[in-house]
Design a protein around this motif. Structure first.
Motif, PDB file in Angstrom:
ATOM      1  N   VAL A 113       0.967  -1.221   0.022  1.00 26.61           N
ATOM      2  CA  VAL A 113       0.011  -0.051  -0.103  1.00 26.61           C
ATOM      3  C   VAL A 113       0.894   1.171   0.067  1.00 26.61           C
ATOM      4  O   VAL A 113       0.644   2.326  -0.669  1.00 26.61           O
ATOM      5  CB  VAL A 113      -0.861   0.088   1.315  1.00 26.61           C
ATOM      6  CG1 VAL A 113      -1.751   1.340   1.125  1.00 26.61           C
ATOM      7  CG2 VAL A 113      -1.837  -1.156   1.315  1.00 26.61           C
ATOM      8  N   SER A 114       1.919   1.297   0.619  1.00 27.63           N
ATOM      9  CA  SER A 114       2.988   2.500   0.969  1.00 27.63           C
ATOM     10  C   SER A 114       3.336   2.597  -0.436  1.00 27.63           C
ATOM     11  O   SER A 114       3.531   3.766  -1.186  1.00 27.63           O
ATOM     12  CB  SER A 114       3.882   1.993   1.838  1.00 27.63           C
ATOM     13  OG  SER A 114       3.407   2.230   2.998  1.00 27.63           O
ATOM     14  N   LEU A 117       0.955   4.193  -3.037  1.00 27.28           N
ATOM     15  CA  LEU A 117       0.621   5.565  -2.663  1.00 27.28           C
ATOM     16  C   LEU A 117       1.923   6.218  -3.538  1.00 27.28           C
ATOM     17  O   LEU A 117       1.572   7.277  -4.107  1.00 27.28           O
ATOM     18  CB  LEU A 117       0.540   5.641  -1.259  1.00 27.28           C
ATOM     19  CG  LEU A 117      -0.892   5.422  -0.688  1.00 27.28           C
ATOM     20  CD1 LEU A 117      -0.846   5.737   0.733  1.00 27.28           C
ATOM     21  CD2 LEU A 117      -2.044   6.550  -1.259  1.00 27.28           C
ATOM     22  N   PHE A 121       1.388   9.030  -6.363  1.00 34.82           N
ATOM     23  CA  PHE A 121       1.398  10.426  -6.336  1.00 34.82           C
ATOM     24  C   PHE A 121       2.794  10.998  -6.944  1.00 34.82           C
ATOM     25  O   PHE A 121       2.782  12.050  -7.841  1.00 34.82           O
ATOM     26  CB  PHE A 121       2.004  10.701  -4.682  1.00 34.82           C
ATOM     27  CG  PHE A 121       0.539  11.117  -3.886  1.00 34.82           C
ATOM     28  CD1 PHE A 121      -0.007   9.958  -3.557  1.00 34.82           C
ATOM     29  CD2 PHE A 121       0.440  12.499  -3.559  1.00 34.82           C
ATOM     30  CE1 PHE A 121      -1.221  10.051  -2.648  1.00 34.82           C
ATOM     31  CE2 PHE A 121      -0.802  12.445  -2.795  1.00 34.82           C
ATOM     32  CZ  PHE A 121      -1.641  11.430  -2.119  1.00 34.82           C
ATOM     33  N   ASP A 139       0.337  28.236 -14.956  1.00 32.98           N
ATOM     34  CA  ASP A 139      -0.027  27.566 -13.878  1.00 32.98           C
ATOM     35  C   ASP A 139      -1.273  26.901 -13.598  1.00 32.98           C
ATOM     36  O   ASP A 139      -1.806  26.448 -12.692  1.00 32.98           O
ATOM     37  CB  ASP A 139       0.397  28.398 -12.840  1.00 32.98           C
ATOM     38  CG  ASP A 139       1.808  28.589 -12.379  1.00 32.98           C
ATOM     39  OD1 ASP A 139       2.554  27.668 -12.858  1.00 32.98           O
ATOM     40  OD2 ASP A 139       2.398  29.639 -12.094  1.00 32.98           O
ATOM     41  N   PHE A 142      -2.249  23.471 -12.354  1.00 28.59           N
ATOM     42  CA  PHE A 142      -2.145  22.866 -11.049  1.00 28.59           C
ATOM     43  C   PHE A 142      -3.622  23.097 -10.296  1.00 28.59           C
ATOM     44  O   PHE A 142      -3.880  22.797  -9.248  1.00 28.59           O
ATOM     45  CB  PHE A 142      -1.140  23.973 -10.172  1.00 28.59           C
ATOM     46  CG  PHE A 142       0.535  23.355 -11.075  1.00 28.59           C
ATOM     47  CD1 PHE A 142       0.645  22.089 -10.818  1.00 28.59           C
ATOM     48  CD2 PHE A 142       0.955  24.316 -11.463  1.00 28.59           C
ATOM     49  CE1 PHE A 142       1.845  21.752 -11.576  1.00 28.59           C
ATOM     50  CE2 PHE A 142       2.204  24.099 -11.700  1.00 28.59           C
ATOM     51  CZ  PHE A 142       2.737  22.804 -12.106  1.00 28.59           C
ATOM     52  N   TYR A 143      -4.304  23.979 -10.976  1.00 30.94           N
ATOM     53  CA  TYR A 143      -5.826  24.107 -10.231  1.00 30.94           C
ATOM     54  C   TYR A 143      -6.442  22.703 -10.132  1.00 30.94           C
ATOM     55  O   TYR A 143      -7.076  22.416  -9.045  1.00 30.94           O
ATOM     56  CB  TYR A 143      -6.758  24.959 -11.368  1.00 30.94           C
ATOM     57  CG  TYR A 143      -8.205  25.383 -10.713  1.00 30.94           C
ATOM     58  CD1 TYR A 143      -7.885  26.454  -9.590  1.00 30.94           C
ATOM     59  CD2 TYR A 143      -9.127  24.761 -11.037  1.00 30.94           C
ATOM     60  CE1 TYR A 143      -9.002  26.775  -9.007  1.00 30.94           C
ATOM     61  CE2 TYR A 143     -10.205  25.315 -10.252  1.00 30.94           C
ATOM     62  CZ  TYR A 143     -10.229  26.358  -9.318  1.00 30.94           C
ATOM     63  OH  TYR A 143     -11.465  26.586  -8.689  1.00 30.94           O
ATOM     64  N   ALA A 145      -4.863  20.002  -9.491  1.00 31.29           N
ATOM     65  CA  ALA A 145      -3.966  18.936  -8.752  1.00 31.29           C
ATOM     66  C   ALA A 145      -4.748  18.143  -7.566  1.00 31.29           C
ATOM     67  O   ALA A 145      -4.489  17.202  -7.145  1.00 31.29           O
ATOM     68  CB  ALA A 145      -2.878  19.860  -8.301  1.00 31.29           C
ATOM     69  N   PRO A 146      -5.440  19.072  -6.913  1.00 29.99           N
ATOM     70  CA  PRO A 146      -6.129  18.742  -5.558  1.00 29.99           C
ATOM     71  C   PRO A 146      -6.991  17.357  -5.685  1.00 29.99           C
ATOM     72  O   PRO A 146      -7.012  16.372  -5.298  1.00 29.99           O
ATOM     73  CB  PRO A 146      -6.937  19.726  -4.984  1.00 29.99           C
ATOM     74  CG  PRO A 146      -6.490  21.085  -5.241  1.00 29.99           C
ATOM     75  CD  PRO A 146      -5.810  20.609  -6.707  1.00 29.99           C
ATOM     76  N   VAL A 147      -7.678  17.553  -7.039  1.00 31.50           N
ATOM     77  CA  VAL A 147      -8.669  16.419  -7.540  1.00 31.50           C
ATOM     78  C   VAL A 147      -7.679  15.440  -7.787  1.00 31.50           C
ATOM     79  O   VAL A 147      -8.035  13.995  -7.541  1.00 31.50           O
ATOM     80  CB  VAL A 147      -9.422  16.808  -8.627  1.00 31.50           C
ATOM     81  CG1 VAL A 147     -10.503  15.697  -9.255  1.00 31.50           C
ATOM     82  CG2 VAL A 147     -10.310  18.000  -8.508  1.00 31.50           C
ATOM     83  N   LEU A 149      -4.617  14.543  -6.854  1.00 31.78           N
ATOM     84  CA  LEU A 149      -4.094  14.039  -5.921  1.00 31.78           C
ATOM     85  C   LEU A 149      -5.002  13.096  -4.937  1.00 31.78           C
ATOM     86  O   LEU A 149      -4.708  11.886  -4.322  1.00 31.78           O
ATOM     87  CB  LEU A 149      -3.464  15.174  -4.766  1.00 31.78           C
ATOM     88  CG  LEU A 149      -2.066  15.749  -5.536  1.00 31.78           C
ATOM     89  CD1 LEU A 149      -1.680  16.883  -4.540  1.00 31.78           C
ATOM     90  CD2 LEU A 149      -1.223  14.840  -5.547  1.00 31.78           C
ATOM     91  N   THR A 150      -6.542  13.576  -4.743  1.00 30.65           N
ATOM     92  CA  THR A 150      -7.399  12.921  -4.047  1.00 30.65           C
ATOM     93  C   THR A 150      -7.398  11.542  -4.501  1.00 30.65           C
ATOM     94  O   THR A 150      -7.433  10.310  -4.053  1.00 30.65           O
ATOM     95  CB  THR A 150      -8.736  13.824  -3.834  1.00 30.65           C
ATOM     96  OG1 THR A 150      -8.296  14.981  -3.280  1.00 30.65           O
ATOM     97  CG2 THR A 150      -9.621  13.012  -3.095  1.00 30.65           C
ATOM     98  N   TRP A 153      -5.021   9.213  -4.144  1.00 27.92           N
ATOM     99  CA  TRP A 153      -4.986   8.718  -2.673  1.00 27.92           C
ATOM    100  C   TRP A 153      -5.804   7.355  -2.778  1.00 27.92           C
ATOM    101  O   TRP A 153      -5.362   6.423  -2.309  1.00 27.92           O
ATOM    102  CB  TRP A 153      -5.330   9.671  -1.790  1.00 27.92           C
ATOM    103  CG  TRP A 153      -5.061   9.309  -0.227  1.00 27.92           C
ATOM    104  CD1 TRP A 153      -4.070   9.441   0.612  1.00 27.92           C
ATOM    105  CD2 TRP A 153      -6.241   8.746   0.535  1.00 27.92           C
ATOM    106  NE1 TRP A 153      -4.322   8.893   1.663  1.00 27.92           N
ATOM    107  CE2 TRP A 153      -5.667   8.364   1.765  1.00 27.92           C
ATOM    108  CE3 TRP A 153      -7.613   7.981   0.306  1.00 27.92           C
ATOM    109  CZ2 TRP A 153      -6.234   7.792   2.897  1.00 27.92           C
ATOM    110  CZ3 TRP A 153      -8.149   7.485   1.563  1.00 27.92           C
ATOM    111  CH2 TRP A 153      -7.457   7.526   2.720  1.00 27.92           C
ATOM    112  N   LEU A 157      -4.578   3.724  -2.663  1.00 30.01           N
ATOM    113  CA  LEU A 157      -5.003   2.642  -1.574  1.00 30.01           C
ATOM    114  C   LEU A 157      -5.583   1.341  -2.097  1.00 30.01           C
ATOM    115  O   LEU A 157      -5.074   0.062  -1.679  1.00 30.01           O
ATOM    116  CB  LEU A 157      -5.951   3.407  -0.455  1.00 30.01           C
ATOM    117  CG  LEU A 157      -6.669   2.597   0.616  1.00 30.01           C
ATOM    118  CD1 LEU A 157      -5.526   2.105   1.535  1.00 30.01           C
ATOM    119  CD2 LEU A 157      -7.670   3.417   1.179  1.00 30.01           C
TER     120      LEU A 157
END
Lengths: 176, 130
Positions: A113-114, A117, A121, A139, A142-143, A145-147, A149-150, A153, A157
């Protein structure tokens, strides 16, 4: 001059890598058929194969399987040398580097799992870097990026758990 | 049966994995905070004829009358937000925009050459001219 015959000797390594890469390619193609809400967000099921290979045969095999998968997968999907190919190659190379470092984590405490991940990422990181430098020199990339990255994750997993499950159940691909 | 399906899956998690998951989750949250933060404005900038005539802090109530070529535009500032309360312009676009509260928001009363903008955020325009 005599006739020369080029003979390719197929080693056990070659067969094993080919078999594992085939499994990864099949997953890539199957995944391309799944409709996904956001471009760029996908589970990356083929990485399960990479994880199992890393765990069982080491980084060199994992790198072969991954790069063959990216190449052959893009050929099968008609994506070879299209932007998506470079993004996926950049992501895969970044994950392989991350896995190369991550494989030295003590296995007693850090399982698939590690690794999964780390790879997920790094994949997003590599893709965003290439996208920023080459395809969208702004830039604004990068807007989202949060989506991404989630998603990394969640899928990191789940892929890691599936890989761990395959490794312990003995049903992992590559058993001869 | 080996327990619930969830338990069977969680068995594959090692101590370090939980740590990695936590760090990664923190990274995700941080990325949301970093990328999607609408910078909170703290000043309303009032321009008339392109020149700044007032910078009003958003932390207290204030009303300001600004004179323009066709009359008087009234700016109202309230806690954390600002609006054009009245304007002599014929179409009243800037008045109907209502309260501005996001950083970088702008209301422009073009006929009277008055604009109200909030600082912070990305400036969505490079310059204004009438």
């Amino acid at each position: 001059m005599t006739r020369s015959v080029t003979e390719l000797t197929v080693s056990r390594d070659d067969t094993r890598i080919a078999r594992l890469a085939a499994a990864a390619i099949a997953l890539t193609v199957a995944e391309a058929a799944i409709p996904l809400p956001l471009p760029g967000v996908k589970p990356g099921l083929a990485n399960i194969v990479t994880l199992v290979v890393l765990w069982r045969y080491g980084w060199r095999d994992a790198a072969w399987v991954t790069l063959l998968r990216v190449l052959a997968g893009s050929l099968l999907l008609g994506q070879f040398l299209a932007p998506g190919f470079f993004l996926s190659a950049a992501g895969s190379i970044a994950s392989l580097i991350a896995l190369g470092l991550g494989q030295h984590l003590p296995r007693r405490w850090f399982g698939p799992v590690s690794h999964s991940l780390l790879a997920a990422f790094a994949h997003i990181g590599g893709q965003l870097t290439v996208a920023r430098l080459w395809f969208v020199p702004h830039d604004g990339v990068f807007y989202l990026a949060p989506v991404f990255l989630t998603a990394a994750w969640v899928f990191g997993l789940s892929n890691g758990l599936i890989a761990a499950h395959l490794l312990t159940s003995g049903k992992a691909p590559g058993r001869t | 049966m080996a327990g619930s399906p969830l338990k069977t899956w969680l068995r594959h998690l090692r101590v370090g994995d939980v740590l990695t998951l936590a760090v990664a989750a923190a990274g995700c949250v941080a990325s949301f905070a970093l990328m999607w933060r609408g910078e909170a404005p703290d000043r309303a900038i009032v321009r008339a004829g392109g020149r700044i005539v007032a910078e009003l802090p958003l932390d207290r109530h204030r009303e300001l009358d600004v004179a323009g070529p066709i009359g008087t535009t009234r700016i109202e500032v309230d806690s954390g937000r600002a609006r054009v309360a009245s304007d002599p312009g014929p179409r009243q676009y800037c008045v109907r925009q209502g309260w501005l509260s996001r950083g970088g928001a702008v209301a422009i009363c073009a006929p009277n050459q008055v604009s109200l903008s909030l600082n912070g955020g990305d400036n969505s325009h490079d310059s204004l001219s009438y």
